[in-house]
Design a protein around this motif. Structure first.
Motif, short mmCIF file in Angstrom:
data_model
loop_
_atom_site.label_atom_id
_atom_site.label_comp_id
_atom_site.label_asym_id
_atom_site.label_seq_id
_atom_site.Cartn_x
_atom_site.Cartn_y
_atom_site.Cartn_z
N ASP A 77 -5.63 -3.92 8.44
CA ASP A 77 -6.87 -4.84 8.46
C ASP A 77 -7.74 -4.22 8.77
O ASP A 77 -9.32 -4.26 8.21
CB ASP A 77 -6.75 -5.97 9.52
CG ASP A 77 -5.48 -7.15 8.75
OD1 ASP A 77 -5.24 -7.15 7.55
OD2 ASP A 77 -4.98 -8.10 9.68
N ARG A 78 -7.72 -3.15 9.68
CA ARG A 78 -9.02 -2.51 10.06
C ARG A 78 -9.22 -1.47 8.92
O ARG A 78 -10.51 -1.31 8.87
CB ARG A 78 -8.84 -1.71 11.42
CG ARG A 78 -8.53 -2.43 12.69
CD ARG A 78 -8.45 -1.43 14.02
NE ARG A 78 -7.07 -1.15 14.21
CZ ARG A 78 -6.00 -2.28 14.69
NH1 ARG A 78 -6.75 -3.18 14.87
NH2 ARG A 78 -4.84 -1.55 14.90
N LEU A 79 -8.50 -0.97 8.30
CA LEU A 79 -9.07 -0.14 6.76
C LEU A 79 -9.71 -0.94 5.89
O LEU A 79 -10.14 -0.45 5.22
CB LEU A 79 -7.74 0.59 6.60
CG LEU A 79 -7.41 1.66 7.53
CD1 LEU A 79 -5.91 2.21 7.03
CD2 LEU A 79 -8.25 2.83 7.56
N THR A 80 -9.16 -2.32 5.84
CA THR A 80 -9.68 -3.16 4.60
C THR A 80 -10.43 -4.09 4.84
O THR A 80 -11.34 -4.70 3.91
CB THR A 80 -8.45 -3.55 3.92
OG1 THR A 80 -7.55 -4.20 4.77
CG2 THR A 80 -7.55 -2.26 3.27
N PRO A 83 -15.50 -4.66 9.61
CA PRO A 83 -16.73 -4.77 9.37
C PRO A 83 -17.49 -3.36 8.62
O PRO A 83 -18.53 -3.43 7.85
CB PRO A 83 -17.69 -5.05 10.78
CG PRO A 83 -16.70 -4.45 11.59
CD PRO A 83 -15.37 -4.75 11.17
N ALA A 84 -16.78 -2.21 8.75
CA ALA A 84 -17.06 -1.08 8.06
C ALA A 84 -15.85 -0.40 7.36
O ALA A 84 -15.35 0.56 7.86
CB ALA A 84 -17.77 -0.16 9.01
N PRO A 85 -15.20 -1.14 6.36
CA PRO A 85 -13.96 -0.74 6.06
C PRO A 85 -13.88 0.69 5.43
O PRO A 85 -14.75 0.93 4.72
CB PRO A 85 -13.57 -2.01 5.10
CG PRO A 85 -14.79 -2.47 4.60
CD PRO A 85 -15.92 -2.25 5.76
N ARG A 86 -12.74 1.28 5.60
CA ARG A 86 -12.56 2.58 5.04
C ARG A 86 -12.04 2.27 3.29
O ARG A 86 -12.65 3.03 2.63
CB ARG A 86 -11.38 3.13 5.31
CG ARG A 86 -10.91 4.65 4.39
CD ARG A 86 -11.78 5.78 4.61
NE ARG A 86 -11.19 6.59 3.64
CZ ARG A 86 -11.72 6.94 2.59
NH1 ARG A 86 -12.65 5.84 2.06
NH2 ARG A 86 -11.43 7.73 1.70
#
Length: 404
Positions: A77-80, A83-86
């Motif tokens: 989720d943090r990657l996709t 607020p500033a997704p990889r």
């Protein structure tokens, strides 16, 4: 002279290119893959397809689990979704999460979407230019916001004729044009933003000619497939065949793609120069209907001799295998399928039907039971329940009971 490759080696090449090689430990909760492993896997795949069906699990979580085993979905989720997704969203192989660097390669598609939207004088986009301009101005003033907040402001400021349907359609139109981007999600609701809110100036100023973009996208598809036809590589990003033929020829001239002949394939095939050719594949996995291994049904039949159609939209009495059916991969073969539902209220992973193909290995039920147990733990379910439907159901129920 064109090399000849056996169908089984072609399968192993394709699976290795997709991140399958050695069996991960389904029973261990230690040393879960972290953000770096997840990021590397998505980079390897080139994209994760998004789908809203959540009867078992949302589509983009499943390919990573199939390849790496249990991981923290919060990390993905943090990657996709952060607020500033990889990995950002755009229309690739349908709606997908893509590496940020892929976004400039899609500008030609954004231009095509815009041109098609404006070609007719009475098109929705032309008739709603005021709304589209207001949406851009609103996002410039507020920064990334969920669609529901913009819809509320539209009703407050402009009257009921700018309701949810118009606002949503306007945002989706601007998103397809590249004038609006997705800056993460909250409870899976998209947050919309302007490109400069999310991307660096270096990324925004990249101007990739259409032909170069196609060549680079075809190479991503070829690398992710390992081996395939022009149609296989083109389908990865839904590219036109004519453009993809040109791209394949250019990549062949550059030595990136090597022409090969796969026994039994009618079409010409190419091997990516970096593709591994493993002697064995050790894997047991559930494949999402939206997993790159099986999403192209014609390629699936050619590689695995496995006929697969998703039956979500088929009336229940006409379904053959079930509602949300996932193919079962055992080593380098697709040997069965299961209809799964995560009953979150009861805390049960329900196997509503289980089927095996002719010639499936004798340990199919045992290996599938282990994967189902691991899947249940990963999803926070307390139990696996197997219904009586399907020619694998009885053996699978016994194996599941033995694990419990």
């Amino acid at each position: 002279m064109t090399d000849s490759i056996s169908p089984r080696l072609a399968r192993r090449i394709a699976l290795a290119a997709q991140g399958f090689r050695r069996q991960h430990d389904q029973t261990s909760s230690e040393r879960r893959p972290g953000i770096r492993s997840l990021s590397n896997m998505v980079e390897k795949l080139g994209l994760l397809q998004i789908d809203s069906v959540n009867v078992f699990e949302r589509a983009h979580y499943l390919p990573v689990f199939a390849r790496l085993g249990a991981y923290d979905k919060g990390d993905l989720d943090r990657l996709t979704l952060g607020p500033a997704p990889r990995f950002i969203e755009y229309v690739a192989h349908e709606a997908s999460f893509l590496p940020r660097e892929t976004w400039p390669l899609m500008r030609w598609r954004m231009t095509e979407f815009r041109d098609r939207s404006l070609v007719e004088a009475d098109s929705w986009a032309r008739q709603n230019e005021t709304l589209l301009g207001w949406l851009v101005a609103e996002l410039e003033a507020t920064g990334p916001v969920p669609a529901s907040a913009i819809e509320h402001d539209a009703n407050q400021r402009r009257g009921p004729w700018w309701g949810w349907s118009d606002v949503k359609r306007g945002l989706e139109t601007l998103f397809r044009w590249g004038d609006v981007v997705i800056a993460g999600r909250e409870r899976f609701e998209r947050h919309y933003a302007l490109p400069h809110h999310v991307f660096t100036p270096e990324l925004l100023t990249q101007d990739v000619p259409r032909a170069e973009a196609h060549r680079r996208l075809v190479e991503v598809g070829a690398r992710a497939h390992g081996i395939g036809t022009v149609a296989d590589f083109a389908d990865y990003f839904r590219l036109g065949i004519a453009d993809s033929i040109v791209a394949v020829r250019q990549l062949e001239d550059a030595g990136v793609l090597v022409p090969v002949r796969v026994d039994g394939w009618k079409q010409n095939a190419w091997l990516h120069r970096d593709a591994r050719q493993p002697r064995t594949i050790e894997a047991t996995a559930l494949l999402s209907p939206f997993d790159p291994v099986v999403w192209d049904r014609k390629r699936t039949e050619r590689l695995f001799d496995f006929h697969y159609r998703i039956e979500i939209y088929t009336p229940a009495p006409q379904r053959v295998f079930g509602y949300y059916v996932l193919p079962v991969l055992v080593d380098d073969r697709v040997v069965g399928r299961v209809d799964l539902k995560h009953d979150r209220q009861a805390g049960v992973l329900r196997v509503q039907a289980a089927w095996q193909e002719a010639g499936a290995p004798p340990d199919t039920a045992a290996r599938l039971a282990a994967v189902l147990a691991a899947t249940a733990r990963w999803q926070g379910a307390d139990d696996v329940w197997v219904a009586a439907r399907g020619n694998l159901a009885t053996a699978l129920r016994s194996e599941v009971a033995a694990i419990a």
